[in-house]
Design an enzyme around this catalytic site. Structure first.
Site, PDB file in Angstrom:
ATOM      1  CG  ASP A  22      -0.386   0.023   8.395  1.00 62.23           C
ATOM      2  OD1 ASP A  22      -1.237   0.851   8.999  1.00 62.23           O
ATOM      3  OD2 ASP A  22       0.612  -0.009   7.936  1.00 62.23           O
TER       4      ASP A  22
ATOM      5  CE  LYS B   6       0.747   1.332   4.574  1.00 67.05           C
ATOM      6  NZ  LYS B   6       1.787   2.641   4.853  1.00 67.05           N
TER       7      LYS B   6
END
Ligand code: C5P
Length: 306
Positions: free
Chosen positions: A141, A13
Protein backbone atom coordinates in the site's frame (compact mmCIF):
# COMPACT_ATOMS: atom_id res chain seq x y z
CA UNK A 1 23.25 22.19 16.18
CA UNK A 2 21.07 23.04 13.21
CA UNK A 3 18.52 20.56 12.01
CA UNK A 4 16.56 20.66 8.82
CA UNK A 5 12.90 19.96 9.49
CA UNK A 6 9.98 18.98 7.26
CA UNK A 7 6.50 17.89 8.17
CA UNK A 8 3.31 16.70 6.58
CA UNK A 9 0.04 14.97 7.30
CA UNK A 10 -0.13 11.25 6.53
CA UNK A 11 -3.74 10.59 5.52
CA UNK A 12 -5.60 7.30 5.95
CA UNK A 13 -7.15 5.57 2.94
CA UNK A 14 -10.25 3.56 2.29
CA UNK A 15 -10.66 1.15 -0.61
CA UNK A 16 -13.61 2.19 -2.77
CA UNK A 17 -13.20 -1.17 -4.51
CA UNK A 18 -11.05 -4.20 -3.73
CA UNK A 19 -11.10 -7.26 -5.98
CA UNK A 20 -8.75 -10.14 -5.20
CA UNK A 21 -7.59 -12.42 -8.01
CA UNK A 22 -5.22 -15.35 -8.23
CA UNK A 23 -2.42 -16.14 -5.79
CA UNK A 24 0.96 -15.64 -7.44
CA UNK A 25 4.14 -17.67 -7.16
CA UNK A 26 5.55 -15.14 -4.67
CA UNK A 27 2.55 -15.68 -2.34
CA UNK A 28 0.95 -12.30 -3.03
CA UNK A 29 -2.42 -12.01 -4.77
CA UNK A 30 -3.17 -10.10 -7.94
CA UNK A 31 -5.67 -7.42 -7.19
CA UNK A 32 -7.54 -4.44 -8.54
CA UNK A 33 -8.32 -1.76 -6.02
CA UNK A 34 -9.22 1.92 -5.87
CA UNK A 35 -7.52 3.78 -3.05
CA UNK A 36 -9.13 6.95 -1.75
CA UNK A 37 -7.34 9.22 0.75
CA UNK A 38 -9.49 10.61 3.58
CA UNK A 39 -9.28 13.43 6.12
CA UNK A 40 -8.27 11.19 9.05
CA UNK A 41 -4.48 11.63 9.27
CA UNK A 42 -1.36 11.08 11.37
CA UNK A 43 1.14 13.93 11.80
CA UNK A 44 4.72 13.30 10.69
CA UNK A 45 7.77 15.49 11.26
CA UNK A 46 11.26 14.52 10.09
CA UNK A 47 14.34 16.21 11.58
CA UNK A 48 17.65 15.75 9.81
CA UNK A 49 20.88 16.51 11.67
CA UNK A 50 24.09 17.82 10.11
CA UNK A 51 26.04 15.45 7.87
CA UNK A 52 29.02 15.72 10.25
CA UNK A 53 26.94 14.33 13.14
CA UNK A 54 26.01 10.76 14.04
CA UNK A 55 23.90 8.67 11.67
CA UNK A 56 21.29 7.37 14.11
CA UNK A 57 17.63 6.95 13.14
CA UNK A 58 15.06 7.48 15.87
CA UNK A 59 11.28 7.26 16.01
CA UNK A 60 9.38 9.21 18.66
CA UNK A 61 5.68 8.32 18.81
CA UNK A 62 2.92 10.32 20.48
CA UNK A 63 -0.10 8.09 20.97
CA UNK A 64 -0.47 4.33 21.35
CA UNK A 65 2.46 1.98 21.87
CA UNK A 66 3.38 0.74 18.39
CA UNK A 67 5.94 -1.83 19.49
CA UNK A 68 9.65 -1.95 18.72
CA UNK A 69 10.97 1.06 16.80
CA UNK A 70 12.86 -0.99 14.20
CA UNK A 71 9.71 -2.94 13.26
CA UNK A 72 7.81 0.24 12.47
CA UNK A 73 7.34 0.98 8.77
CA UNK A 74 8.09 4.68 9.35
CA UNK A 75 11.47 3.85 10.88
CA UNK A 76 12.16 1.29 8.15
CA UNK A 77 11.29 3.86 5.47
CA UNK A 78 13.88 6.30 6.83
CA UNK A 79 16.46 3.53 7.12
CA UNK A 80 15.81 2.36 3.54
CA UNK A 81 16.04 5.86 2.03
CA UNK A 82 19.17 6.56 4.08
CA UNK A 83 20.85 3.65 2.26
CA UNK A 84 19.52 4.45 -1.21
CA UNK A 85 20.23 8.18 -1.06
CA UNK A 86 23.37 7.91 1.15
CA UNK A 87 21.90 10.19 3.80
CA UNK A 88 24.43 11.20 6.45
CA UNK A 89 23.43 12.72 9.80
CA UNK A 90 20.82 11.81 12.38
CA UNK A 91 17.19 11.31 11.40
CA UNK A 92 14.49 11.81 14.00
CA UNK A 93 10.90 10.99 13.09
CA UNK A 94 8.19 12.50 15.25
CA UNK A 95 4.95 10.66 14.66
CA UNK A 96 1.62 11.63 16.20
CA UNK A 97 -0.85 8.78 15.70
CA UNK A 98 -4.52 9.29 15.03
CA UNK A 99 -5.13 6.43 12.56
CA UNK A 100 -5.68 3.13 14.40
CA UNK A 101 -3.02 0.54 13.54
CA UNK A 102 -3.97 -2.64 11.69
CA UNK A 103 -7.45 -1.39 10.77
CA UNK A 104 -7.25 -1.56 6.98
CA UNK A 105 -6.91 2.23 6.82
CA UNK A 106 -3.28 2.18 5.66
CA UNK A 107 -1.96 4.14 8.66
CA UNK A 108 1.45 2.46 8.85
CA UNK A 109 1.89 2.61 5.07
CA UNK A 110 0.94 6.28 4.99
CA UNK A 111 3.37 7.11 7.79
CA UNK A 112 6.15 5.35 5.86
CA UNK A 113 5.34 7.26 2.67
CA UNK A 114 5.19 10.54 4.61
CA UNK A 115 8.69 9.87 5.99
CA UNK A 116 9.92 9.19 2.44
CA UNK A 117 8.29 12.39 1.13
CA UNK A 118 9.72 14.55 3.94
CA UNK A 119 13.20 13.06 3.79
CA UNK A 120 13.29 13.31 -0.02
CA UNK A 121 12.59 17.04 0.29
CA UNK A 122 15.22 17.52 3.01
CA UNK A 123 18.01 15.75 1.14
CA UNK A 124 16.95 16.90 -2.33
CA UNK A 125 16.32 13.35 -3.51
CA UNK A 126 14.58 13.79 -6.83
CA UNK A 127 14.20 10.32 -8.33
CA UNK A 128 10.52 9.28 -8.25
CA UNK A 129 11.34 5.83 -9.65
CA UNK A 130 13.80 5.07 -6.85
CA UNK A 131 11.41 6.42 -4.22
CA UNK A 132 8.64 4.27 -5.62
CA UNK A 133 10.86 1.16 -5.49
CA UNK A 134 11.71 1.86 -1.84
CA UNK A 135 7.99 2.34 -1.10
CA UNK A 136 6.95 -0.90 -2.85
CA UNK A 137 9.61 -2.88 -0.95
CA UNK A 138 8.15 -1.60 2.35
CA UNK A 139 4.58 -2.74 1.61
CA UNK A 140 1.95 -3.12 -1.10
CA UNK A 141 0.00 0.00 0.00
CA UNK A 142 2.95 2.37 0.43
CA UNK A 143 3.35 3.62 -3.19
CA UNK A 144 -0.21 4.98 -3.21
CA UNK A 145 0.68 7.31 -0.35
CA UNK A 146 3.63 8.82 -2.19
CA UNK A 147 0.97 11.13 -3.49
CA UNK A 148 0.41 10.79 -7.21
CA UNK A 149 -3.29 11.41 -6.61
CA UNK A 150 -5.78 11.15 -3.69
CA UNK A 151 -7.80 8.71 -5.82
CA UNK A 152 -5.81 6.01 -7.60
CA UNK A 153 -6.11 2.51 -8.98
CA UNK A 154 -3.78 -0.13 -7.54
CA UNK A 155 -2.89 -3.24 -9.52
CA UNK A 156 -0.37 -6.06 -9.25
CA UNK A 157 -0.16 -6.69 -5.51
CA UNK A 158 -1.53 -3.16 -5.03
CA UNK A 159 1.80 -1.41 -5.54
CA UNK A 160 1.33 -0.50 -9.22
CA UNK A 161 -0.42 2.85 -9.04
CA UNK A 162 -2.32 4.63 -11.78
CA UNK A 163 -3.63 8.01 -10.86
CA UNK A 164 -7.33 8.68 -11.39
CA UNK A 165 -8.99 12.08 -11.63
CA UNK A 166 -9.74 13.04 -8.01
CA UNK A 167 -13.38 12.47 -7.11
CA UNK A 168 -15.40 15.40 -5.75
CA UNK A 169 -15.13 15.45 -1.95
CA UNK A 170 -17.77 13.53 -0.11
CA UNK A 171 -18.55 12.94 3.57
CA UNK A 172 -18.07 9.50 5.01
CA UNK A 173 -18.40 7.90 8.43
CA UNK A 174 -15.61 5.54 9.50
CA UNK A 175 -16.39 2.73 11.97
CA UNK A 176 -13.48 1.55 14.09
CA UNK A 177 -14.31 -1.57 16.07
CA UNK A 178 -11.40 -2.63 18.27
CA UNK A 179 -11.07 -6.11 16.82
CA UNK A 180 -7.95 -7.34 15.06
CA UNK A 181 -8.19 -8.85 11.58
CA UNK A 182 -5.06 -10.58 10.28
CA UNK A 183 -4.47 -9.63 6.63
CA UNK A 184 -2.75 -12.92 5.70
CA UNK A 185 -5.58 -14.68 7.55
CA UNK A 186 -8.18 -12.83 5.47
CA UNK A 187 -6.42 -13.87 2.24
CA UNK A 188 -6.33 -17.47 3.49
CA UNK A 189 -10.05 -17.39 4.36
CA UNK A 190 -10.85 -16.08 0.90
CA UNK A 191 -8.72 -18.84 -0.66
CA UNK A 192 -10.50 -21.57 1.27
CA UNK A 193 -13.90 -20.10 0.34
CA UNK A 194 -12.85 -20.30 -3.31
CA UNK A 195 -11.26 -23.75 -3.07
CA UNK A 196 -11.72 -25.85 -6.19
CA UNK A 197 -12.78 -22.91 -8.32
CA UNK A 198 -10.60 -20.77 -10.55
CA UNK A 199 -9.83 -17.29 -9.21
CA UNK A 200 -12.35 -14.77 -10.52
CA UNK A 201 -11.32 -12.48 -13.34
CA UNK A 202 -10.41 -9.02 -12.16
CA UNK A 203 -12.63 -6.19 -13.44
CA UNK A 204 -11.55 -3.09 -15.29
CA UNK A 205 -11.77 0.18 -13.38
CA UNK A 206 -14.59 2.17 -15.02
CA UNK A 207 -13.34 5.24 -16.87
CA UNK A 208 -13.89 7.87 -15.92
CA UNK A 209 -14.34 6.68 -12.36
CA UNK A 210 -17.24 8.61 -10.83
CA UNK A 211 -19.19 8.36 -7.60
CA UNK A 212 -22.08 7.02 -9.68
CA UNK A 213 -19.87 4.17 -10.91
CA UNK A 214 -18.70 3.38 -7.35
CA UNK A 215 -22.25 3.48 -5.97
CA UNK A 216 -23.69 1.74 -9.02
CA UNK A 217 -21.91 -1.56 -8.46
CA UNK A 218 -18.13 -1.13 -8.83
CA UNK A 219 -17.79 -0.33 -5.13
CA UNK A 220 -17.24 -3.78 -3.62
CA UNK A 221 -14.75 -5.51 -1.31
CA UNK A 222 -14.06 -9.24 -1.80
CA UNK A 223 -12.98 -9.58 1.84
CA UNK A 224 -16.33 -8.52 3.23
CA UNK A 225 -18.00 -11.93 2.79
CA UNK A 226 -15.29 -13.76 4.69
CA UNK A 227 -14.39 -11.13 7.31
CA UNK A 228 -17.79 -9.72 8.39
CA UNK A 229 -19.36 -13.09 9.37
CA UNK A 230 -16.37 -13.86 11.63
CA UNK A 231 -16.55 -10.56 13.52
CA UNK A 232 -19.95 -9.45 14.86
CA UNK A 233 -18.59 -5.92 15.47
CA UNK A 234 -17.77 -5.54 11.77
CA UNK A 235 -21.14 -6.91 10.64
CA UNK A 236 -22.85 -4.52 13.11
CA UNK A 237 -20.77 -1.58 11.84
CA UNK A 238 -21.81 -2.25 8.25
CA UNK A 239 -25.49 -2.75 9.00
CA UNK A 240 -25.48 0.25 11.38
CA UNK A 241 -24.02 2.50 8.68
CA UNK A 242 -26.56 1.27 6.12
CA UNK A 243 -29.52 1.66 8.49
CA UNK A 244 -28.34 5.16 9.43
CA UNK A 245 -28.60 6.36 5.85
CA UNK A 246 -25.22 5.70 4.25
CA UNK A 247 -25.62 5.26 0.49
CA UNK A 248 -23.10 2.48 0.59
CA UNK A 249 -21.14 0.80 3.41
CA UNK A 250 -17.99 -1.24 2.82
CA UNK A 251 -15.10 -2.83 4.62
CA UNK A 252 -11.76 -1.04 4.14
CA UNK A 253 -8.86 -3.30 3.16
CA UNK A 254 -9.30 -6.52 5.12
CA UNK A 255 -10.82 -4.58 8.04
CA UNK A 256 -11.51 -4.12 10.84
CA UNK A 257 -12.52 -0.57 9.84
CA UNK A 258 -15.48 0.00 7.58
CA UNK A 259 -16.97 3.16 6.15
CA UNK A 260 -20.29 4.51 4.95
CA UNK A 261 -20.55 7.05 2.14
CA UNK A 262 -23.01 9.81 2.92
CA UNK A 263 -25.48 11.02 0.30
CA UNK A 264 -24.10 13.93 -1.69
CA UNK A 265 -24.24 17.22 0.18
CA UNK A 266 -24.82 15.66 3.63
CA UNK A 267 -22.15 15.62 6.29
CA UNK A 268 -21.73 12.62 8.55
CA UNK A 269 -21.60 14.25 11.96
CA UNK A 270 -25.11 13.43 13.20
CA UNK A 271 -24.91 9.86 11.88
CA UNK A 272 -21.48 9.33 13.49
CA UNK A 273 -22.70 10.67 16.82
CA UNK A 274 -25.82 8.52 16.83
CA UNK A 275 -23.97 5.34 15.85
CA UNK A 276 -21.20 5.98 18.43
CA UNK A 277 -23.90 6.29 21.11
CA UNK A 278 -25.31 2.88 20.19
CA UNK A 279 -22.10 0.87 19.84
CA UNK A 280 -19.04 0.16 21.97
CA UNK A 281 -16.63 1.54 19.38
CA UNK A 282 -16.24 4.89 17.64
CA UNK A 283 -17.81 6.07 14.38
CA UNK A 284 -16.02 9.17 13.12
CA UNK A 285 -17.21 11.76 10.60
CA UNK A 286 -14.63 12.39 7.88
CA UNK A 287 -14.47 13.31 4.20
CA UNK A 288 -12.62 12.13 1.16
CA UNK A 289 -9.69 14.30 0.04
CA UNK A 290 -9.47 15.90 -3.41
CA UNK A 291 -5.77 16.69 -2.96
CA UNK A 292 -3.00 15.22 -0.83
CA UNK A 293 -1.33 17.14 2.01
CA UNK A 294 1.95 18.76 0.87
CA UNK A 295 5.31 18.60 2.65
CA UNK A 296 6.17 21.83 4.48
CA UNK A 297 9.69 22.82 5.44
CA UNK A 298 9.66 24.38 8.87
CA UNK A 299 12.06 26.49 10.90
CA UNK A 300 13.75 24.38 13.56
CA UNK A 301 12.19 25.58 16.81
CA UNK A 302 14.63 23.57 18.95
CA UNK A 303 17.62 25.51 17.66
CA UNK A 304 15.92 28.86 17.68
CA UNK A 305 16.52 31.35 14.89
CA UNK A 306 15.49 34.96 14.40
O1 C5P B 1 2.44 -5.97 1.27
P1 C5P B 1 1.92 -6.10 2.66
O2 C5P B 1 3.00 -6.14 3.69
O3 C5P B 1 0.86 -5.11 2.98
O4 C5P B 1 1.19 -7.52 2.72
C1 C5P B 1 0.86 -8.15 3.93
C2 C5P B 1 0.44 -9.59 3.65
O5 C5P B 1 -0.81 -9.60 2.97
C3 C5P B 1 1.35 -10.35 2.73
O6 C5P B 1 2.37 -10.98 3.44
C4 C5P B 1 0.42 -11.37 2.09
O7 C5P B 1 0.18 -12.44 2.96
C5 C5P B 1 -0.86 -10.61 1.97
N1 C5P B 1 -1.04 -9.98 0.65
C6 C5P B 1 -1.39 -10.76 -0.45
N2 C5P B 1 -1.60 -10.16 -1.66
C7 C5P B 1 -1.49 -8.81 -1.80
C8 C5P B 1 -1.14 -8.00 -0.69
C9 C5P B 1 -0.94 -8.61 0.53
O8 C5P B 1 -1.51 -11.97 -0.33
N3 C5P B 1 -1.73 -8.25 -2.98
Amino acid sequence: MTHQVARTLAPAKVNLALYVGARREDGFHELVTVFQAISLADEVEVRLGPASGDATTRLVVTGPDLGPEHDNLAWRAADALRRVAHVAGSIEIRLTKHIPAGAGLGGGSSDAAAVLRCLAVLVGHDDPGALNAVAAALGSDVPFFLGASPTAAGRGRGERIDRLPPLPERALVVAMPSVHVSTPGAYAALASQREGRPAPRLPEVPTPLSWDAVLGGFGHNDFEDVVAPRHPEIAASLSGLRDAGAEMAMLSGSGAASFGLMPNGRDGRAVAERLSDHHDWPFLPHRTLSSLPPVERVRDRATGGP
